[in-house]
Structure formats: structure tokens, C-alpha cells
Design a protein around this motif. Structure first.
Motif, PDB file in Angstrom:
ATOM      1  N   ILE A 100       0.802  -1.254  -0.119  1.00  0.00           N
ATOM      2  CA  ILE A 100       0.084  -0.091   0.030  1.00  0.00           C
ATOM      3  C   ILE A 100       0.951   1.347   0.044  1.00  0.00           C
ATOM      4  CG2 ILE A 100      -1.763   1.354   1.234  1.00  0.00           C
ATOM      5  CD1 ILE A 100      -2.559  -1.125   2.197  1.00  0.00           C
ATOM      6  N   ALA A 101       1.035   1.716  -1.236  1.00  0.00           N
ATOM      7  CA  ALA A 101       1.844   2.928  -1.435  1.00  0.00           C
ATOM      8  C   ALA A 101       1.129   4.339  -1.057  1.00  0.00           C
ATOM      9  CB  ALA A 101       2.836   2.801  -2.833  1.00  0.00           C
ATOM     10  N   LEU A 102       1.726   5.076  -0.575  1.00  0.00           N
ATOM     11  CA  LEU A 102       1.167   6.536  -0.369  1.00  0.00           C
ATOM     12  C   LEU A 102       2.219   7.622  -0.777  1.00  0.00           C
ATOM     13  CD1 LEU A 102       0.016   6.335   3.434  1.00  0.00           C
ATOM     14  CD2 LEU A 102      -1.347   6.150   1.426  1.00  0.00           C
ATOM     15  N   LEU A 103       1.446   8.522  -1.594  1.00  0.00           N
ATOM     16  CA  LEU A 103       2.192   9.714  -1.840  1.00  0.00           C
ATOM     17  C   LEU A 103       1.563  10.822  -1.310  1.00  0.00           C
ATOM     18  CD1 LEU A 103       2.721   8.545  -5.598  1.00  0.00           C
ATOM     19  CD2 LEU A 103       4.531   8.800  -3.902  1.00  0.00           C
ATOM     20  N   VAL A 104       2.397  11.591  -0.537  1.00  0.00           N
ATOM     21  CA  VAL A 104       1.728  12.846   0.290  1.00  0.00           C
ATOM     22  C   VAL A 104       2.272  13.979   0.048  1.00  0.00           C
ATOM     23  CG1 VAL A 104       0.838  11.252   2.057  1.00  0.00           C
ATOM     24  CG2 VAL A 104       3.138  12.111   2.152  1.00  0.00           C
ATOM     25  N   PRO A 105       1.348  15.146   0.218  1.00  0.00           N
ATOM     26  CA  PRO A 105       2.017  16.519  -0.174  1.00  0.00           C
ATOM     27  C   PRO A 105       3.051  16.572   1.027  1.00  0.00           C
ATOM     28  CG  PRO A 105      -0.496  16.743  -0.228  1.00  0.00           C
ATOM     29  CD  PRO A 105       0.040  15.200   0.242  1.00  0.00           C
ATOM     30  N   ASP A 106       4.150  17.446   0.848  1.00  0.00           N
ATOM     31  CA  ASP A 106       4.984  17.793   1.754  1.00  0.00           C
ATOM     32  C   ASP A 106       4.588  18.438   3.175  1.00  0.00           C
ATOM     33  OD1 ASP A 106       7.774  17.043   1.840  1.00  0.00           O
ATOM     34  OD2 ASP A 106       8.409  18.565   0.344  1.00  0.00           O
ATOM     35  N   LEU A 116      -0.923   6.584   7.798  1.00  0.00           N
ATOM     36  CA  LEU A 116      -0.131   5.412   7.770  1.00  0.00           C
ATOM     37  C   LEU A 116      -0.446   4.390   8.947  1.00  0.00           C
ATOM     38  CD1 LEU A 116       3.529   6.730   7.196  1.00  0.00           C
ATOM     39  CD2 LEU A 116       2.426   4.939   5.937  1.00  0.00           C
ATOM     40  N   SER A 117      -0.837   5.041  10.036  1.00  0.00           N
ATOM     41  CA  SER A 117      -1.205   4.522  11.310  1.00  0.00           C
ATOM     42  C   SER A 117      -2.461   3.754  11.239  1.00  0.00           C
ATOM     43  CB  SER A 117      -1.251   5.699  12.452  1.00  0.00           C
ATOM     44  OG  SER A 117      -1.968   4.881  13.576  1.00  0.00           O
ATOM     45  N   LYS A 122      -5.599  -1.682  10.303  1.00  0.00           N
ATOM     46  CA  LYS A 122      -6.344  -2.066   9.267  1.00  0.00           C
ATOM     47  C   LYS A 122      -5.793  -3.637   9.036  1.00  0.00           C
ATOM     48  CE  LYS A 122      -9.999  -1.347   6.165  1.00  0.00           C
ATOM     49  NZ  LYS A 122     -10.644  -0.477   5.415  1.00  0.00           N
ATOM     50  N   LEU A 123      -4.313  -3.404   8.943  1.00  0.00           N
ATOM     51  CA  LEU A 123      -3.562  -4.648   8.109  1.00  0.00           C
ATOM     52  C   LEU A 123      -3.052  -5.512   9.203  1.00  0.00           C
ATOM     53  CD1 LEU A 123      -1.570  -2.801   5.531  1.00  0.00           C
ATOM     54  CD2 LEU A 123      -3.344  -4.330   5.218  1.00  0.00           C
TER      55      LEU A 123
END
Length: 147
Positions: A100-106, A116-117, A122-123
Motif C-alpha cells: 500500500i503505497a502513499l504519496l503525500v504532499p510535503d 499510515l497508522s 487495518k492490516l
């Protein structure tokens, strides 16, 4: 919560890649379709930069690769389940098949940590992960993740 930044077209079931680098390249290709102002290489670089700090393989066959990008406005998530687990330098040394990849604004670091938490929580559910691993289609995988 995750359905606010995970879309059906960023959900891929039963793909087959054989290396950490190749799966991250694939994730970057998918993300680039959502982030047309960025190149696949810029996205890949942000993921690799984070991996250099330590693997995002959190154990039990799961990795949450993530990167921060200064020129995006909203978080984008990509969910990929590989047909076979691959070496990913996870903390428990087990191979990984759920990504599960996340791309987030700086500028959204705090939101990023909460996201993330929530995903990690969930996982933790073995039955939930089993359902993800057995999803036969992208639609089925998306439905499991967002319901």
C-alpha cells in the motif's frame, strides 16, 4: 478513510513482479496517471529516498512504501497485491506481497502519519489480509479495502 485517497484505478490484484525495484517502478507508473504533473521517475525517486532510510516492509508480508512530494495537493494511495511474495528487506525478513503505497504532499506530515497508522491498524487483522491476498480482480480488491 482510505477510500478518500484510494481509487479503483490505483488498485491492482494478482500482479507478478520479482524485485523490490520493479514493484516500486510499477507503483510509480500507476501513481503517475493520478499525478500527471510529475514524471514516473520523480515519484519513484521519492519512494526510493524513503526506502534508503529503512525498509517500509512492516512485517507479515506487508509493505507501506511512501514518499513526500512538494508539488502535489492531495494524498494518493496505490494498493498492489503481488501474486508471489518478493524480498523487500522487511523488518521480519519475510517476503512481501501486499503493498500500500502513499504519496503525500510535503505540507501534510501530520495527516500522513495518521493515515499510515490507520492503514497499519487495518492490516493487523490476519483475516482481512487473507481476503486481500485472495482477491481475484482489481474491483474485488478495491471493495475489500474500502468497505
Amino acid at each position: 478513510m482510505i477510500n478518500s485517497f484510494l481509487s479503483k484505478d490505483c488498485t491492482k490484484a494478482a500482479v507478478l513482479f520479482h524485485s523490490k525495484k520493479r514493484i516500486l517502478e510499477y507503483i510509480s507508473q500507476i501513481a503517475q496517471q493520478k499525478l500527471p504533473d510529475l514524471s514516473e521517475q520523480e515519484i519513484l525517486d521519492s519512494l526510493l529516498k524513503r526506502e534508503k532510510l529503512g525498509s517500509t516492509g512492516i512485517g507479515k508480508g506487508i509493505a507501506i512504501p511512501h514518499g513526500r512530494l512538494s508539488n502535489i495537493d492531495e494524498t494518493v494511495a496505490i494498493l498492489v497485491v503481488n501474486a508471489e511474495p518478493i524480498a523487500f528487506d522487511a523488518i521480519d525478513d519475510r517476503p512481501v506481497d501486499i503493498f500500500i503505497a502513499l504519496l503525500v504532499p510535503d505540507a501534510q506530515c501530520q495527516t500522513h502519519l495518521k493515515t499510515l497508522s490507520a492503514i497499519a491498524d487495518k492490516l493487523k487483522d490476519k483475516q482481512f489480509c487473507k481476503k486481500l491476498r485472495h482477491a481475484q480482480s482489481d474491483q474485488c480488491l478495491y471493495d475489500i479495502m474500502t468497505l
